[in-house]
Design an enzyme around this catalytic site. Structure first.
Site, PDB file in Angstrom:
ATOM      1  N   HIS A   1     -32.427-126.063 -49.352  1.00  0.00           N
ATOM      2  CA  HIS A   1     -32.775-127.492 -49.304  1.00  0.00           C
ATOM      3  C   HIS A   1     -34.293-127.672 -49.180  1.00  0.00           C
ATOM      4  CE1 HIS A   1     -28.586-127.947 -47.332  1.00  0.00           C
ATOM      5  NE2 HIS A   1     -28.471-128.524 -48.507  1.00  0.00           N
TER       6      HIS A   1
ATOM      7  N   SER B   1     -24.863-124.295 -47.183  1.00  0.00           N
ATOM      8  CA  SER B   1     -24.659-124.589 -45.762  1.00  0.00           C
ATOM      9  C   SER B   1     -23.335-123.983 -45.275  1.00  0.00           C
ATOM     10  CB  SER B   1     -24.656-126.099 -45.518  1.00  0.00           C
ATOM     11  OG  SER B   1     -25.885-126.657 -45.868  1.00  0.00           O
TER      12      SER B   1
ATOM     13  N   ARG C   1     -27.941-125.043 -58.204  1.00  0.00           N
ATOM     14  CA  ARG C   1     -28.070-123.621 -57.895  1.00  0.00           C
ATOM     15  C   ARG C   1     -27.586-122.765 -59.035  1.00  0.00           C
ATOM     16  NH1 ARG C   1     -25.174-124.566 -52.331  1.00  0.00           N
ATOM     17  NH2 ARG C   1     -24.426-126.237 -53.647  1.00  0.00           N
TER      18      ARG C   1
ATOM     19  N   LYS D   1     -15.631-136.484 -44.078  1.00  0.00           N
ATOM     20  CA  LYS D   1     -16.034-135.082 -44.126  1.00  0.00           C
ATOM     21  C   LYS D   1     -16.181-134.516 -42.722  1.00  0.00           C
ATOM     22  CE  LYS D   1     -18.605-133.085 -47.909  1.00  0.00           C
ATOM     23  NZ  LYS D   1     -19.823-133.183 -48.694  1.00  0.00           N
TER      24      LYS D   1
HETATM   25  P1  ADP Z   1     -23.585-132.459 -50.673  1.00  0.00           P
HETATM   26  O1  ADP Z   1     -22.368-132.621 -49.806  1.00  0.00           O
HETATM   27  O2  ADP Z   1     -24.193-133.750 -51.112  1.00  0.00           O
HETATM   28  O3  ADP Z   1     -23.444-131.481 -51.797  1.00  0.00           O
HETATM   29  P2  ADP Z   1     -25.360-130.493 -49.461  1.00  0.00           P
HETATM   30  O4  ADP Z   1     -26.139-130.612 -48.195  1.00  0.00           O
HETATM   31  O5  ADP Z   1     -24.424-129.358 -49.597  1.00  0.00           O
HETATM   32  O6  ADP Z   1     -24.667-131.885 -49.640  1.00  0.00           O
HETATM   33  O7  ADP Z   1     -26.371-130.405 -50.668  1.00  0.00           O
HETATM   34  C1  ADP Z   1     -27.303-131.412 -50.933  1.00  0.00           C
HETATM   35  C2  ADP Z   1     -28.014-131.104 -52.239  1.00  0.00           C
HETATM   36  O8  ADP Z   1     -28.777-129.910 -52.087  1.00  0.00           O
HETATM   37  C3  ADP Z   1     -27.082-130.853 -53.421  1.00  0.00           C
HETATM   38  O9  ADP Z   1     -27.702-131.347 -54.590  1.00  0.00           O
HETATM   39  C4  ADP Z   1     -26.980-129.355 -53.488  1.00  0.00           C
HETATM   40  O10 ADP Z   1     -26.715-128.903 -54.795  1.00  0.00           O
HETATM   41  C5  ADP Z   1     -28.388-128.974 -53.059  1.00  0.00           C
HETATM   42  N1  ADP Z   1     -28.422-127.639 -52.463  1.00  0.00           N
HETATM   43  C6  ADP Z   1     -27.660-127.113 -51.500  1.00  0.00           C
HETATM   44  N2  ADP Z   1     -27.986-125.826 -51.233  1.00  0.00           N
HETATM   45  C7  ADP Z   1     -28.998-125.540 -52.088  1.00  0.00           C
HETATM   46  C8  ADP Z   1     -29.753-124.356 -52.363  1.00  0.00           C
HETATM   47  N3  ADP Z   1     -29.543-123.217 -51.746  1.00  0.00           N
HETATM   48  N4  ADP Z   1     -30.694-124.443 -53.312  1.00  0.00           N
HETATM   49  C9  ADP Z   1     -30.900-125.589 -53.986  1.00  0.00           C
HETATM   50  N5  ADP Z   1     -30.217-126.722 -53.805  1.00  0.00           N
HETATM   51  C10 ADP Z   1     -29.284-126.701 -52.875  1.00  0.00           C
END
Ligand code: ADP
Length: 159
Positions: A17, A128, A90, A41
């Protein structure tokens, strides 16, 4: 003034992130990292805890703010007068879901464009969910999250 919203669950924020936040802050005048408050969620951290961690890890980026939102993302983005929604891509795995969301959001609001950013490859496998699992089994988290977040994960798993 070009403003972008980076929405997500951030349960918790990872180096992946942060990579996307850094790239966005170089592209836009202002970036709001916004925690989606979704009562359906199940999350490990409360919204307040997720916001606090985000604030700490983004404090060095002067044009990045942290916020939360409820309801439809496009309504929130319009209210903030944002021109873009940032999402991280990703791998192919993310693509179908993200494409569906981006196109749906465009139908809901023509004015807001979804921008996909790809993290450095060392973070392209990171999520995450994975971080929460490693934490639950007491694994080393230093490659995945900043020390502040590692501390919070450890204290959650003590109980
Ligand atoms: P959501 O429930 O909206 O997917 P996340 O916190 O999992 O929430 O992810 C938020 C955003 O960050 C999404 O666009 C996800 O693809 C991106 N994201 C999550 N992990 C990574 C990572 N390791 N590298 C790049 N982008 C990421």
């Amino acid at each position: 003034m070009k403003l972008a919203i980076y929405p997500g669950t951030f349960d918790p924020v990872t180096f992946g992130h942060i990579d996307i936040i850094e790239r966005s802050s170089a592209l836009f005048d202002e970036v709001i990292v916004s925690v989606a408050v979704d009562s359906r969620k199940e999350t490990l951290f409360t919204v307040k805890e997720r916001l606090e961690m985000l604030k700490e890890v983004t404090s060095k980026y002067k044009n990045v703010k942290v916020d939360s939102f409820k309801g439809l993302l496009v309504h929130y983005a319009e209210e903030k007068k944002a021109s873009a929604i940032i999402r991280g891509l990703r791998a192919v795995l993310d693509f179908e879901y993200e494409l569906q969301m981006a196109l749906t959001n465009r139908k809901l609001s023509e004015k807001i464009t979804t921008v996909f950013l790809t993290p450095g490859e060392k973070y392209s496998y990171l999520s995450s969910t994975l971080v929460r699992e490693i934490a639950a089994y007491g694994g080393n988290l230093s490659h995945f999250v900043p020390p502040e977040v590692e501390k919070q994960l450890k204290s959650k798993n003590k109980t």
